[in-house]
Scaffold this motif. Structure first.
Motif: not given
Length: 119
Positions: A42-47, A76-83, A95-97
């Protein structure tokens, strides 16, 4: 002569369009470089703690084996956190991929943090 010029312009435009379509990227892809099969991703926009659904469900066998790539859509391209979840119930964070358009990003064991076993 005018007819030949018009026809050449049409062919050039068609060739250019075909060439542009050929350059269309392969999309965003996750490359599993961990030593285990991933069963949940799973992805979430970072933070932001706004998680996507389980993205491994898009894979033919619903898992991402070691050294397998998974096409990721809907982000979309950007920084993400992942579970990252595993079949044994372990879940880890990355964190912060940085995810770039039409590019591969990888997850390796060294990237995993905050691992715990879910019940």
């Amino acid at each position: 002569m005018l007819r030949t010029s018009i026809m050449a312009a049409v062919l050039l435009a068609a060739a250019s369009a075909a060439h542009g379509q050929g350059k269309a990227g392969k999309g965003i892809r996750l490359w599993n470089l961990t030593t285990a099969t991933i069963s949940s991703f799973q992805l979430s926009p970072a933070g932001q703690d706004r998680w996507t659904a389980n993205l491994t469900l898009a894979d033919k066998d619903k898992e991402v084996d070691h050294d397998e790539r998974l096409r990721i859509s809907g982000i979309e391209p950007g920084r993400y956190d992942a579970k990252v979840g595993y079949p044994d119930g372990r879940q880890c964070m990355v964190r912060n991929i940085e995810i770039k358009a039409d590019a591969v990003f990888d997850i390796a064991d060294k990237d995993l943090t905050d691992c715990n076993k879910q019940r």
